[in-house]
Design a protein around this motif. Structure first.
Motif, PDB file in Angstrom:
ATOM      1  N   CYS A  20       5.544   5.459  -3.180  1.00 54.03           N
ATOM      2  CA  CYS A  20       7.260   5.973  -2.388  1.00 54.03           C
ATOM      3  C   CYS A  20       6.886   7.452  -1.423  1.00 54.03           C
ATOM      4  N   CYS A  38       4.389  10.433  -4.355  1.00 54.32           N
ATOM      5  CA  CYS A  38       3.582  10.079  -5.001  1.00 54.32           C
ATOM      6  C   CYS A  38       2.103   9.886  -3.809  1.00 54.32           C
ATOM      7  N   CYS A  67       5.172   7.560 -11.488  1.00 57.38           N
ATOM      8  CA  CYS A  67       6.091   8.250 -10.647  1.00 57.38           C
ATOM      9  C   CYS A  67       7.032   8.211 -11.494  1.00 57.38           C
ATOM     10  N   LEU A 110       9.937   8.996 -10.081  1.00 59.29           N
ATOM     11  CA  LEU A 110      11.263   8.280  -8.595  1.00 59.29           C
ATOM     12  C   LEU A 110      10.902   6.920  -8.075  1.00 59.29           C
ATOM     13  N   CYS A 111       9.956   6.785  -8.522  1.00 54.83           N
ATOM     14  CA  CYS A 111       9.656   5.207  -7.861  1.00 54.83           C
ATOM     15  C   CYS A 111       9.344   3.958  -9.226  1.00 54.83           C
TER      16      CYS A 111
HETATM   17 ZN   LIG Z   1       6.175   7.457  -6.025  1.00 52.77          ZN
END
Ligand SMILES: [Zn+2]
Length: 83
Positions: free
Chosen positions: A15, A18, A36, A38-39
């Motif tokens: 994402c 990262c 990561c 987030l993703c």
């Molecule tokens: Zn990410």
């Protein structure tokens, strides 16, 4: 608490966060981050102080010449030839 830098294992897939790398504060006794937050893509730890990967190339004869150096090569007979 030490700060660790992480970057996507595969920068094409990560994402926005990262792909470019991010810093994360984490207790030292905690497992290193592998994905990561987030993703959820795999990330790898970047050694501290090396957050920007630097690729150093050995200086080639051409580069040295461009930089104004005179390259001398020693010949078998002991003389030097200017390249
Ligand atoms: Zn990410």
């Amino acid at each position: 608490m030490p700060t660790y830098s992480y970057i996507a294992e595969n920068p094409q897939e990560g994402c926005l966060r990262c792909r470019k790398g991010f810093d994360l504060r984490r207790p030292i006794d905690r497992e290193p981050l592998t994905h990561c937050p987030l993703c959820r893509r795999p990330v790898r730890k970047v050694p501290t102080g090396f957050s920007v990967p630097r690729i150093t190339r050995p200086v080639s004869v051409t580069d040295a010449k461009k930089a104004g150096f005179t390259i001398l090569e020693k010949r078998c007979d002991g003389s030097y030839e200017k390249l």
